[in-house]
Design a protein around this motif. Structure first.
Motif, PDB file in Angstrom:
ATOM      1  N   ARG A 177      -3.637   0.451   8.425  1.00  0.00           N
ATOM      2  CA  ARG A 177      -4.822  -0.010   9.157  1.00  0.00           C
ATOM      3  C   ARG A 177      -4.738   0.487  10.600  1.00  0.00           C
ATOM      4  O   ARG A 177      -3.677   0.462  11.219  1.00  0.00           O
ATOM      5  CB  ARG A 177      -4.901  -1.538   9.145  1.00  0.00           C
ATOM      6  N   LYS A 178      -5.884   0.903  11.127  1.00  0.00           N
ATOM      7  CA  LYS A 178      -5.949   1.375  12.508  1.00  0.00           C
ATOM      8  C   LYS A 178      -6.941   0.531  13.284  1.00  0.00           C
ATOM      9  O   LYS A 178      -8.105   0.432  12.927  1.00  0.00           O
ATOM     10  CB  LYS A 178      -6.378   2.844  12.539  1.00  0.00           C
ATOM     11  N   THR A 179      -6.473  -0.102  14.336  1.00  0.00           N
ATOM     12  CA  THR A 179      -7.324  -0.805  15.291  1.00  0.00           C
ATOM     13  C   THR A 179      -6.841  -0.375  16.666  1.00  0.00           C
ATOM     14  O   THR A 179      -5.792  -0.797  17.119  1.00  0.00           O
ATOM     15  CB  THR A 179      -7.226  -2.330  15.138  1.00  0.00           C
ATOM     16  N   GLY A 180      -7.594   0.498  17.288  1.00  0.00           N
ATOM     17  CA  GLY A 180      -7.101   1.101  18.525  1.00  0.00           C
ATOM     18  C   GLY A 180      -6.861   2.578  18.286  1.00  0.00           C
ATOM     19  O   GLY A 180      -7.706   3.275  17.741  1.00  0.00           O
ATOM     20  N   ASP A 181      -5.661   3.051  18.671  1.00  0.00           N
ATOM     21  CA  ASP A 181      -5.430   4.491  18.614  1.00  0.00           C
ATOM     22  C   ASP A 181      -4.383   4.934  17.599  1.00  0.00           C
ATOM     23  O   ASP A 181      -4.029   6.109  17.549  1.00  0.00           O
ATOM     24  CB  ASP A 181      -5.044   5.013  20.008  1.00  0.00           C
ATOM     25  N   LYS A 182      -3.843   4.012  16.778  1.00  0.00           N
ATOM     26  CA  LYS A 182      -2.860   4.477  15.797  1.00  0.00           C
ATOM     27  C   LYS A 182      -2.876   3.611  14.541  1.00  0.00           C
ATOM     28  O   LYS A 182      -3.241   2.425  14.567  1.00  0.00           O
ATOM     29  CB  LYS A 182      -1.451   4.511  16.395  1.00  0.00           C
ATOM     30  N   PHE A 183      -2.468   4.216  13.427  1.00  0.00           N
ATOM     31  CA  PHE A 183      -2.377   3.508  12.155  1.00  0.00           C
ATOM     32  C   PHE A 183      -1.032   2.787  12.059  1.00  0.00           C
ATOM     33  O   PHE A 183       0.005   3.317  12.499  1.00  0.00           O
ATOM     34  CB  PHE A 183      -2.500   4.484  10.978  1.00  0.00           C
ATOM     35  N   ILE A 184      -1.069   1.584  11.479  1.00  0.00           N
ATOM     36  CA  ILE A 184       0.164   0.845  11.201  1.00  0.00           C
ATOM     37  C   ILE A 184       0.185   0.490   9.722  1.00  0.00           C
ATOM     38  O   ILE A 184      -0.857   0.345   9.079  1.00  0.00           O
ATOM     39  CB  ILE A 184       0.267  -0.440  12.053  1.00  0.00           C
ATOM     40  N   THR A 185       1.372   0.372   9.155  1.00  0.00           N
ATOM     41  CA  THR A 185       1.521   0.009   7.749  1.00  0.00           C
ATOM     42  C   THR A 185       1.436  -1.504   7.598  1.00  0.00           C
ATOM     43  O   THR A 185       2.126  -2.240   8.303  1.00  0.00           O
ATOM     44  CB  THR A 185       2.867   0.514   7.199  1.00  0.00           C
ATOM     45  N   ILE A 186       0.580  -1.964   6.685  1.00  0.00           N
ATOM     46  CA  ILE A 186       0.421  -3.408   6.492  1.00  0.00           C
ATOM     47  C   ILE A 186       0.889  -3.870   5.120  1.00  0.00           C
ATOM     48  O   ILE A 186       1.141  -5.051   4.908  1.00  0.00           O
ATOM     49  CB  ILE A 186      -1.039  -3.843   6.715  1.00  0.00           C
ATOM     50  N   ALA A 187       1.023  -2.943   4.162  1.00  0.00           N
ATOM     51  CA  ALA A 187       1.473  -3.344   2.819  1.00  0.00           C
ATOM     52  C   ALA A 187       1.818  -2.094   2.017  1.00  0.00           C
ATOM     53  O   ALA A 187       1.378  -0.983   2.344  1.00  0.00           O
ATOM     54  CB  ALA A 187       0.402  -4.154   2.081  1.00  0.00           C
ATOM     55  N   THR A 188       2.606  -2.305   0.963  1.00  0.00           N
ATOM     56  CA  THR A 188       2.947  -1.234   0.030  1.00  0.00           C
ATOM     57  C   THR A 188       2.728  -1.735  -1.386  1.00  0.00           C
ATOM     58  O   THR A 188       3.222  -2.804  -1.755  1.00  0.00           O
ATOM     59  CB  THR A 188       4.406  -0.783   0.201  1.00  0.00           C
ATOM     60  N   ILE A 189       1.971  -0.995  -2.164  1.00  0.00           N
ATOM     61  CA  ILE A 189       1.710  -1.318  -3.568  1.00  0.00           C
ATOM     62  C   ILE A 189       2.342  -0.222  -4.421  1.00  0.00           C
ATOM     63  O   ILE A 189       2.038   0.962  -4.250  1.00  0.00           O
ATOM     64  CB  ILE A 189       0.201  -1.388  -3.873  1.00  0.00           C
ATOM     65  N   PHE A 190       3.256  -0.604  -5.328  1.00  0.00           N
ATOM     66  CA  PHE A 190       3.925   0.393  -6.146  1.00  0.00           C
ATOM     67  C   PHE A 190       3.007   0.910  -7.244  1.00  0.00           C
ATOM     68  O   PHE A 190       2.229   0.164  -7.838  1.00  0.00           O
ATOM     69  CB  PHE A 190       5.210  -0.184  -6.744  1.00  0.00           C
ATOM     70  N   ALA A 191       3.069   2.202  -7.495  1.00  0.00           N
ATOM     71  CA  ALA A 191       2.237   2.836  -8.511  1.00  0.00           C
ATOM     72  C   ALA A 191       2.750   2.498  -9.906  1.00  0.00           C
ATOM     73  O   ALA A 191       3.947   2.289 -10.112  1.00  0.00           O
ATOM     74  CB  ALA A 191       2.237   4.352  -8.309  1.00  0.00           C
ATOM     75  N   THR A 192       1.834   2.452 -10.860  1.00  0.00           N
ATOM     76  CA  THR A 192       2.211   2.155 -12.252  1.00  0.00           C
ATOM     77  C   THR A 192       2.543   3.412 -13.035  1.00  0.00           C
ATOM     78  O   THR A 192       3.089   3.333 -14.129  1.00  0.00           O
ATOM     79  CB  THR A 192       1.062   1.424 -12.970  1.00  0.00           C
ATOM     80  N   ASN A 193       2.200   4.589 -12.464  1.00  0.00           N
ATOM     81  CA  ASN A 193       2.416   5.871 -13.150  1.00  0.00           C
ATOM     82  C   ASN A 193       1.706   5.936 -14.490  1.00  0.00           C
ATOM     83  O   ASN A 193       2.233   6.482 -15.468  1.00  0.00           O
ATOM     84  CB  ASN A 193       3.903   6.156 -13.323  1.00  0.00           C
ATOM     85  N   THR A 194       0.513   5.377 -14.559  1.00  0.00           N
ATOM     86  CA  THR A 194      -0.291   5.451 -15.772  1.00  0.00           C
ATOM     87  C   THR A 194      -0.947   6.829 -15.836  1.00  0.00           C
ATOM     88  O   THR A 194      -1.641   7.232 -14.902  1.00  0.00           O
ATOM     89  CB  THR A 194      -1.370   4.358 -15.774  1.00  0.00           C
ATOM     90  N   ALA A 195      -0.733   7.540 -16.936  1.00  0.00           N
ATOM     91  CA  ALA A 195      -1.179   8.936 -17.029  1.00  0.00           C
ATOM     92  C   ALA A 195      -2.672   9.073 -16.806  1.00  0.00           C
ATOM     93  O   ALA A 195      -3.132  10.010 -16.146  1.00  0.00           O
ATOM     94  CB  ALA A 195      -0.787   9.513 -18.385  1.00  0.00           C
ATOM     95  N   ASN A 196      -3.465   8.148 -17.325  1.00  0.00           N
ATOM     96  CA  ASN A 196      -4.923   8.228 -17.207  1.00  0.00           C
ATOM     97  C   ASN A 196      -5.462   7.442 -16.010  1.00  0.00           C
ATOM     98  O   ASN A 196      -6.668   7.201 -15.914  1.00  0.00           O
ATOM     99  CB  ASN A 196      -5.588   7.736 -18.488  1.00  0.00           C
ATOM    100  N   GLY A 197      -4.585   7.009 -15.107  1.00  0.00           N
ATOM    101  CA  GLY A 197      -5.011   6.314 -13.908  1.00  0.00           C
ATOM    102  C   GLY A 197      -5.025   4.799 -14.055  1.00  0.00           C
ATOM    103  O   GLY A 197      -4.855   4.262 -15.155  1.00  0.00           O
ATOM    104  N   ASN A 198      -5.218   4.116 -12.935  1.00  0.00           N
ATOM    105  CA  ASN A 198      -5.198   2.654 -12.930  1.00  0.00           C
ATOM    106  C   ASN A 198      -6.103   2.154 -11.810  1.00  0.00           C
ATOM    107  O   ASN A 198      -6.596   2.925 -10.991  1.00  0.00           O
ATOM    108  CB  ASN A 198      -3.767   2.148 -12.741  1.00  0.00           C
ATOM    109  N   VAL A 199      -6.304   0.827 -11.776  1.00  0.00           N
ATOM    110  CA  VAL A 199      -7.136   0.173 -10.763  1.00  0.00           C
ATOM    111  C   VAL A 199      -6.249  -0.729  -9.902  1.00  0.00           C
ATOM    112  O   VAL A 199      -5.413  -1.466 -10.437  1.00  0.00           O
ATOM    113  CB  VAL A 199      -8.260  -0.658 -11.422  1.00  0.00           C
ATOM    114  N   TYR A 200      -6.439  -0.665  -8.581  1.00  0.00           N
ATOM    115  CA  TYR A 200      -5.607  -1.432  -7.643  1.00  0.00           C
ATOM    116  C   TYR A 200      -6.506  -2.188  -6.658  1.00  0.00           C
ATOM    117  O   TYR A 200      -7.643  -1.769  -6.398  1.00  0.00           O
ATOM    118  CB  TYR A 200      -4.672  -0.505  -6.860  1.00  0.00           C
TER     119      TYR A 200
END
Length: 298
Positions: free
Chosen positions: A157-180
């Motif tokens: 998220r960026k508020t001001g002049d730089k992006f900061i990390t607010i969360a990490t969601i691990f990928a499921t590695n689903t071959a046909n894609g997934n919804v997050y």
């Protein structure tokens, strides 16, 4: 003693061959034909050249078998350029950026499959990404079209002049894609920008498009068209995320029409009588209101 030594050597070789797991390619590249392959060539790149070049049995894209077939592997460029070449012997190579390739090796009846992405493309395909304010939270939704060797989505998220990390969601590695989805508790008054930093397991990274969201309690904005109007008018409302009352007030101060909306919308005001009106939008959570005049001439 010689017989015993020879037998032990065979046993050790057998153990090594049994323990050796198939080596999957890191990525692929293709072309429509060169001097060596008139009908097209597939190049499979390996981090380490395999001891035995894999033979391609079949190619699948999104669960469907492709018609393409390949000739025997050409290993002449593996040690110097890192790839094994395969000439197309029939059909056409699929245009997709993610393939499931099944192989076998000479002298083995066992087949193995590898998910392989096209070179230069991160093995995560983003189909859609949105960021929408819902009161005190901003809800992020994204969908992937394919995933292979994916590690995680880092929400920034960026508020001001730089992006900061607010969360990490691990990928499921689903071959046909997934919804997050992720909900960010955001009461910032200023506009916020969001993006996804997509990571693969080999630390390759790629960024999504940036989505902007107005701050909490941001001023309601809307447009009246046409104005003056002939009996009918439209209200174009943008960037609201709380329940908002839309009131049509006549010249006597009476509310002649009222409805409630929660998201950005287009509202039609039909069959209005000739006269002067005020269109008032009222945020029911904050009490903020904005009023604009509307004139109906016929």
């Amino acid at each position: 003693m010689k017989i015993f030594t020879f037998s032990m050597s065979l046993l050790l070789i057998s153990i090594v061959n049994f323990a050796q797991s198939p080596l999957c390619p890191s990525f692929f590249r293709r072309n429509n034909g060169n001097g060596a392959c008139n009908d097209g060539q597939l190049k499979l790149y390996f981090s380490t050249c395999p001891a035995i070049a894999p033979i391609i049995d079949s190619v699948y894209v999104e669960g469907s078998k492709s018609t393409v077939t390949f000739a025997m592997p050409d290993i002449s460029n593996c040690s110097s350029l890192g790839y094994i070449g395969y000439c197309v012997s029939g059909g056409n190579m699929p245009p997709a950026a993610l393939w499931k390739i099944y192989f076998h090796t000479t002298g083995s009846t066992n087949s193995f499959g590898c998910l392989v992405s096209q070179g230069g493309i991160l093995p995560i395909g983003i189909k859609s990404f949105s960021a929408i304010r819902n009161g005190s939270h901003v809800v992020l939704n994204w969908q992937t079209s394919f995933e292979a060797n994916a590690q995680a989505f880092v929400i920034q998220r960026k508020t001001g002049d730089k992006f900061i990390t607010i969360a990490t969601i691990f990928a499921t590695n689903t071959a046909n894609g997934n919804v997050y989805s992720y909900s960010d508790n955001n009461l910032l008054k200023a506009t916020s920008e969001y993006r996804l930093r997509m990571l693969s397991k080999d630390d390759t990274e790629k960024f999504s498009d940036v989505k902007s969201v107005k701050g909490a309690g941001a001023t309601i904005d809307y447009t009246l068209f046409p104005n003056p109007a002939i009996r009918n008018a439209k209200i174009f409302i943008s960037d609201i995320s709380d329940f908002t009352d839309v009131q049509v007030i006549d010249n006597m101060g009476r509310i002649v029409k009222m409805l409630s909306v929660k998201t950005s919308n287009t509202i039609e005001l039909n069959n209005l009588q000739i006269g002067n009106y005020r269109i008032r939008l009222l945020n029911k959570s904050t009490g903020e209101s904005v009023t604009k005049p509307l004139t109906v001439i016929q």
